[in-house]
Design a protein around this motif. Structure first.
Motif, PDB file in Angstrom:
ATOM      1  N   GLU A 256       0.826  -1.201   0.000  1.00 63.15           N
ATOM      2  CA  GLU A 256       0.000   0.000   0.000  1.00 63.15           C
ATOM      3  C   GLU A 256       0.860   1.250   0.000  1.00 63.15           C
ATOM      4  OE1 GLU A 256      -3.524   2.093   2.708  1.00 63.15           O
ATOM      5  OE2 GLU A 256      -2.603   0.187   3.301  1.00 63.15           O
ATOM      6  N   ASP A 257       0.391   2.243  -0.712  1.00 66.90           N
ATOM      7  CA  ASP A 257       1.113   3.498  -0.798  1.00 66.90           C
ATOM      8  C   ASP A 257       1.011   4.229   0.537  1.00 66.90           C
ATOM      9  OD1 ASP A 257       2.431   5.733  -1.560  1.00 66.90           O
ATOM     10  OD2 ASP A 257       0.901   6.459  -2.949  1.00 66.90           O
ATOM     11  N   PRO A 258       2.153   4.471   1.207  1.00 70.54           N
ATOM     12  CA  PRO A 258       2.071   5.142   2.520  1.00 70.54           C
ATOM     13  C   PRO A 258       1.615   6.585   2.429  1.00 70.54           C
ATOM     14  CG  PRO A 258       4.356   4.900   1.838  1.00 70.54           C
ATOM     15  CD  PRO A 258       3.528   4.132   0.845  1.00 70.54           C
ATOM     16  N   LEU A 259       1.728   7.194   1.232  1.00 64.85           N
ATOM     17  CA  LEU A 259       1.310   8.593   1.125  1.00 64.85           C
ATOM     18  C   LEU A 259      -0.205   8.754   1.218  1.00 64.85           C
ATOM     19  CD1 LEU A 259       3.679   9.882  -1.691  1.00 64.85           C
ATOM     20  CD2 LEU A 259       3.929  10.137   0.778  1.00 64.85           C
ATOM     21  N   ASN A 260      -0.949   7.664   0.928  1.00 66.21           N
ATOM     22  CA  ASN A 260      -2.400   7.747   0.988  1.00 66.21           C
ATOM     23  C   ASN A 260      -2.960   7.365   2.348  1.00 66.21           C
ATOM     24  OD1 ASN A 260      -2.488   8.476  -1.721  1.00 66.21           O
ATOM     25  ND2 ASN A 260      -2.589   6.346  -2.405  1.00 66.21           N
ATOM     26  N   SER A 261      -2.133   6.943   3.271  1.00 61.63           N
ATOM     27  CA  SER A 261      -2.608   6.555   4.592  1.00 61.63           C
ATOM     28  C   SER A 261      -2.919   7.794   5.426  1.00 61.63           C
ATOM     29  CB  SER A 261      -1.566   5.679   5.302  1.00 61.63           C
ATOM     30  OG  SER A 261      -0.372   6.414   5.511  1.00 61.63           O
ATOM     31  N   THR A 262      -3.780   7.587   6.428  1.00 66.08           N
ATOM     32  CA  THR A 262      -4.189   8.701   7.279  1.00 66.08           C
ATOM     33  C   THR A 262      -3.037   9.199   8.136  1.00 66.08           C
ATOM     34  OG1 THR A 262      -6.424   7.775   7.335  1.00 66.08           O
ATOM     35  CG2 THR A 262      -5.882   9.433   8.991  1.00 66.08           C
ATOM     36  N   ALA A 263      -2.236   8.253   8.659  1.00 65.67           N
ATOM     37  CA  ALA A 263      -1.122   8.652   9.513  1.00 65.67           C
ATOM     38  C   ALA A 263      -0.109   9.489   8.744  1.00 65.67           C
ATOM     39  CB  ALA A 263      -0.443   7.412  10.097  1.00 65.67           C
ATOM     40  N   THR A 264       0.214   9.057   7.528  1.00 69.58           N
ATOM     41  CA  THR A 264       1.176   9.817   6.726  1.00 69.58           C
ATOM     42  C   THR A 264       0.636  11.193   6.371  1.00 69.58           C
ATOM     43  OG1 THR A 264       1.993   7.748   5.815  1.00 69.58           O
ATOM     44  CG2 THR A 264       2.569   9.765   4.647  1.00 69.58           C
ATOM     45  N   SER A 265      -0.655  11.260   6.051  1.00 69.67           N
ATOM     46  CA  SER A 265      -1.259  12.562   5.740  1.00 69.67           C
ATOM     47  C   SER A 265      -1.216  13.492   6.943  1.00 69.67           C
ATOM     48  CB  SER A 265      -2.696  12.358   5.267  1.00 69.67           C
ATOM     49  OG  SER A 265      -3.308  13.595   5.011  1.00 69.67           O
ATOM     50  N   THR A 266      -1.484  12.940   8.128  1.00 72.58           N
ATOM     51  CA  THR A 266      -1.457  13.756   9.343  1.00 72.58           C
ATOM     52  C   THR A 266      -0.043  14.265   9.626  1.00 72.58           C
ATOM     53  OG1 THR A 266      -3.303  12.489  10.244  1.00 72.58           O
ATOM     54  CG2 THR A 266      -1.987  13.784  11.792  1.00 72.58           C
ATOM     55  N   LEU A 267       0.944  13.377   9.465  1.00 72.74           N
ATOM     56  CA  LEU A 267       2.328  13.799   9.687  1.00 72.74           C
ATOM     57  C   LEU A 267       2.763  14.854   8.677  1.00 72.74           C
ATOM     58  CD1 LEU A 267       4.035  10.385  10.520  1.00 72.74           C
ATOM     59  CD2 LEU A 267       3.435  12.215  12.101  1.00 72.74           C
ATOM     60  N   GLY A 268       2.301  14.710   7.433  1.00 70.64           N
ATOM     61  CA  GLY A 268       2.650  15.713   6.433  1.00 70.64           C
ATOM     62  C   GLY A 268       2.063  17.076   6.748  1.00 70.64           C
ATOM     63  N   ILE A 269       0.813  17.109   7.198  1.00 70.90           N
ATOM     64  CA  ILE A 269       0.197  18.384   7.571  1.00 70.90           C
ATOM     65  C   ILE A 269       0.899  18.984   8.776  1.00 70.90           C
ATOM     66  CG2 ILE A 269      -1.924  19.446   8.395  1.00 70.90           C
ATOM     67  CD1 ILE A 269      -3.469  17.388   6.753  1.00 70.90           C
ATOM     68  N   LYS A 270       1.228  18.130   9.741  1.00 75.66           N
ATOM     69  CA  LYS A 270       1.916  18.609  10.936  1.00 75.66           C
ATOM     70  C   LYS A 270       3.277  19.207  10.587  1.00 75.66           C
ATOM     71  CE  LYS A 270       3.306  16.934  15.526  1.00 75.66           C
ATOM     72  NZ  LYS A 270       4.712  17.381  15.438  1.00 75.66           N
TER      73      LYS A 270
ATOM     74  N   THR B 272       4.177  20.445   7.710  1.00 79.01           N
ATOM     75  CA  THR B 272       3.979  21.673   6.936  1.00 79.01           C
ATOM     76  C   THR B 272       3.682  22.862   7.842  1.00 79.01           C
ATOM     77  OG1 THR B 272       3.149  20.382   5.069  1.00 79.01           O
ATOM     78  CG2 THR B 272       2.625  22.731   5.107  1.00 79.01           C
ATOM     79  N   VAL B 273       2.810  22.653   8.820  1.00 77.89           N
ATOM     80  CA  VAL B 273       2.461  23.743   9.739  1.00 77.89           C
ATOM     81  C   VAL B 273       3.679  24.170  10.550  1.00 77.89           C
ATOM     82  CG1 VAL B 273       1.060  24.350  11.739  1.00 77.89           C
ATOM     83  CG2 VAL B 273       0.038  23.103   9.838  1.00 77.89           C
ATOM     84  N   GLU B 274       4.435  23.201  11.045  1.00 79.55           N
ATOM     85  CA  GLU B 274       5.618  23.529  11.842  1.00 79.55           C
ATOM     86  C   GLU B 274       6.655  24.280  11.018  1.00 79.55           C
ATOM     87  OE1 GLU B 274       5.342  19.691  14.890  1.00 79.55           O
ATOM     88  OE2 GLU B 274       6.890  19.782  13.338  1.00 79.55           O
ATOM     89  N   ASN B 275       6.852  23.870   9.764  1.00 81.56           N
ATOM     90  CA  ASN B 275       7.813  24.569   8.910  1.00 81.56           C
ATOM     91  C   ASN B 275       7.359  25.990   8.590  1.00 81.56           C
ATOM     92  OD1 ASN B 275       9.480  22.316   8.821  1.00 81.56           O
ATOM     93  ND2 ASN B 275       8.514  21.507   6.965  1.00 81.56           N
ATOM     94  N   GLU B 276       6.071  26.174   8.363  1.00 82.88           N
ATOM     95  CA  GLU B 276       5.572  27.514   8.064  1.00 82.88           C
ATOM     96  C   GLU B 276       5.753  28.449   9.262  1.00 82.88           C
ATOM     97  OE1 GLU B 276       4.466  28.856   5.341  1.00 82.88           O
ATOM     98  OE2 GLU B 276       4.620  27.052   4.106  1.00 82.88           O
ATOM     99  N   VAL B 277       5.429  27.967  10.454  1.00 86.30           N
ATOM    100  CA  VAL B 277       5.587  28.807  11.643  1.00 86.30           C
ATOM    101  C   VAL B 277       7.064  29.089  11.901  1.00 86.30           C
ATOM    102  CG1 VAL B 277       5.194  28.914  14.131  1.00 86.30           C
ATOM    103  CG2 VAL B 277       3.439  27.969  12.630  1.00 86.30           C
ATOM    104  N   SER B 278       7.911  28.060  11.740  1.00 84.02           N
ATOM    105  CA  SER B 278       9.350  28.253  11.957  1.00 84.02           C
ATOM    106  C   SER B 278       9.930  29.264  10.966  1.00 84.02           C
ATOM    107  CB  SER B 278      10.070  26.917  11.841  1.00 84.02           C
ATOM    108  OG  SER B 278      11.458  27.067  12.006  1.00 84.02           O
ATOM    109  N   ASP B 279       9.513  29.188   9.705  1.00 83.85           N
ATOM    110  CA  ASP B 279       9.997  30.150   8.714  1.00 83.85           C
ATOM    111  C   ASP B 279       9.550  31.566   9.040  1.00 83.85           C
ATOM    112  OD1 ASP B 279      11.222  28.109   7.363  1.00 83.85           O
ATOM    113  OD2 ASP B 279       9.622  27.860   5.883  1.00 83.85           O
ATOM    114  N   SER B 280       8.338  31.710   9.523  1.00 83.84           N
ATOM    115  CA  SER B 280       7.851  33.052   9.870  1.00 83.84           C
ATOM    116  C   SER B 280       8.671  33.651  11.012  1.00 83.84           C
ATOM    117  CB  SER B 280       6.377  32.976  10.255  1.00 83.84           C
ATOM    118  OG  SER B 280       5.595  32.493   9.184  1.00 83.84           O
ATOM    119  N   VAL B 281       8.953  32.847  12.040  1.00 82.75           N
ATOM    120  CA  VAL B 281       9.762  33.346  13.154  1.00 82.75           C
ATOM    121  C   VAL B 281      11.185  33.637  12.696  1.00 82.75           C
ATOM    122  CG1 VAL B 281      10.651  32.778  15.446  1.00 82.75           C
ATOM    123  CG2 VAL B 281       8.321  32.121  14.806  1.00 82.75           C
TER     124      VAL B 281
END
Length: 558
Positions: free
Chosen positions: A218-232, A234-243
């Protein structure tokens, strides 16, 4: 400045046409010589003719070049073949005659040599699959770190009497160099799945050359856990870049570090809501029901009772009883239509439940900003100011319970606290040794051209002889200072009285009085021999030299 240029032009014009032509020829010769030396010294010894080859192709090409008498070399990666400079065209012609390289990664070129006569549908399908495999392998090899790839595709066989439809599958074997093989394997799966019709990414298996399974199932990119980690992430990188963007101009790139931890809620939500407006109603229907009942009752004859059996009691008049009843009912029903609104909300996004931001600042930078005499209160005020900037840049919300912590510490030097060692002179010399050798060779060639070519030509232009000439313009009586000829082959010694007829010859330059005794001894040892002095006399004036010889002959005969 103009006067200087005018002086240079006048000096050049005074040389004459012949000397100017010689000067131009000398300049062109020097330029051509220096340019040729620079070209040949910096020219690579070997040039690549083909890159991105497989090992089988390199072996066959090496054998072909060796049979043709052309030396070759292979780069460190073993994917390129090199030949001496100037033989690339001949090497390519020889390899083209032998049909090299002919690796198995051929794509749609297979259809170039495929005839149309006698070709069955099965052969066409097999050739199409082979071409597709070759093209996909070429695309995979363009990924950074992938040195080679082989692709095997199994397409669905559509039969006339087959009910269950087959799904295509694929397997890929890659030869990879690097540490991110797993991430590249995921990209390879999607690349292959997108290139083959009907192929899903979970049906592609990727292995490396050592037989290690990189991606399957199974493609791990389509799993819920992988999607959640990717969103997490992304949010952390965006906040870190802003600071980082807010604090970098204030503190400097290397004087602080930012770490962000985000709590993300990715639950899917569906909300349905129905709203009625009681103020807006419309009468839809009215139903009125009326009912009226009336009843009367009259009994005939005397009623039978116990009183009739009493003997002395007087009986009634015997009238019959009468009763009447009347009822009326009215029922009215009114139906109203109310305005209603139904809202259905489906949310598939995410929400940030909480943010935790940690900012570590170099204490030395703060001390440098505030000065050496800064106290703890000033440092705390500076940290509070940095915290306010971080809060504003990250969009921190107190209602969510977000936390921002700013701390000043002493940064360590190097890795694990070990100071970084600067490159020494030997390291720099070893890194640029080839460049130094080429530069020294170029400088040596330039000096040789100047001293062996340019300098003699300049002397010729100035009219000087290679042999040191005697100074001119002296009086004709200067030969009296020449030493007497003292050689047994020339007879006895003769002083200045015997050669008085040569007093018109030029005078030798006297030695300076400031020379030391060592220089006098050196000049005494370098004194010319009698033969050389006689040759100099003959070169200066042949007629007077002949008269001296005649006088010597006459004296010897007497």
């Amino acid at each position: 400045m103009l006067e200087q240029f005018q002086q240079v032009a006048n000096n050049l014009m005074a040389l004459g046409a012949r000397k100017l032509a010689i000067l131009v020829a000398v300049g062109l010769s020097v330029m051509i010589g220096v340019g040729a030396a620079a070209y040949f010294l910096n020219r690579p010894a070997f040039e690549p003719i083909y890159v991105g080859l497989e090992r089988d192709d390199i072996t066959r090409m090496g054998m072909a070049l060796a049979d043709a008498g052309i030396s070759y070399d292979v780069n460190q990666d073993g994917t390129s073949i090199l030949v001496p400079a100037g033989k690339t065209s001949r090497a390519r012609m020889i390899l083209a005659e032998k049909g090299l390289p002919n690796s198995s990664g051929t794509g749609y070129e297979l259809f170039d040599n495929l005839g149309s006569l006698g070709l069955t549908a099965f052969m066409q399908e097999v050739t199409r699959v082979r071409a597709l495999e070759g093209e996909i392998a070429r695309s995979i090899q363009t990924i950074r770190g992938v040195k080679g790839a082989r692709v095997h595709i199994v397409l669905a066989d559509r039969g006339n009497f087959r009910f269950a439809e087959q799904t295509p599958t694929a397997s890929v074997v890659v030869r990879y160099e690097g540490a991110n093989a797993e991430s590249s394997a995921l990209s390879i799966r999607h690349l292959v799945a997108a290139a083959v019709p009907g192929l899903q990414a979970e049906n592609v298996t990727v292995l490396d050359a050592a037989g290690r399974l990189l991606a399957a199932g199974e493609d791990p990119l389509n799993s819920t856990a992988t999607s959640t980690l990717g969103i997490k992430s992304t949010v952390e990188n965006e906040v870190s870049d802003s600071v980082y963007k807010a604090l970098a101009p204030y503190l400097g790139d290397m004087n602080f570090r930012v770490s962000v931890q985000a709590d993300i809620n990715t639950d899917q939500r569906q909300v349905e809501e129905t709203i009625f407006d009681p103020e807006s109603r419309v009468e839809r229907s009215v139903q009125v029901v009326r009912s009226e009942d009336a009843s009367s009752q009259k009994a005939g004859g005397d009623p039978v009772s116990v009183e009739e059996n009493l003997p002395d009691e007087t009986q009634g008049d015997g009238a019959s009883p009468q009763s009447s009843e009347r009822s009326e009912r009215r029922e009215e029903t009114t139906n109203y239509e109310l305005n209603s609104r139904r809202i259905a909300t489906v949310s598939s996004g995410y929400s940030v439940d909480r943010l935790s931001i940690a900012v570590v600042v170099n204490r030395a930078r703060i001390a440098e900003t505030l000065g050496e005499n800064a106290d703890a209160a000033q440092i705390d005020a500076k940290l509070a100011e940095i915290r306010q900037l971080a809060v504003a840049a990250a969009g921190v919300s107190d209602s969510r319970g977000d936390m921002v912590q700013v701390t000043a510490v002493d940064f360590m030097e190097g890795i694990d606290g070990i100071p970084l060692q600067e490159a020494g002179a030997m390291d720099v010399l070893g890194e640029h040794l080839g460049t130094f050798i080429n530069a020294l060779a170029f400088v040596g060639a330039t000096l040789l051209v100047i001293f062996l070519g340019l300098r003699p030509l300049i002397n010729v232009l100035r009219g000087e002889s290679p042999v040191a000439a005697l100074p001119s313009g002296s009086s004709s009586s200067g030969l009296d200072d020449l030493p007497a000829l003292e050689d047994s082959t020339l007879g006895p010694s003769y002083g200045s009285d015997d050669i008085g007829g040569l007093d018109g010859l030029p005078e030798l330059p006297p030695l300076p009085s400031s020379q030391s005794s060592d220089q006098s001894d050196l000049l005494a040892r370098m004194r010319p021999s009698p033969e050389e002095r006689l040759t100099m006399i003959v070169d200066l004036d042949e007629e007077r030299a002949a008269s001296i010889l005649r006088r010597w002959v006459r004296q010897e005969a007497a």
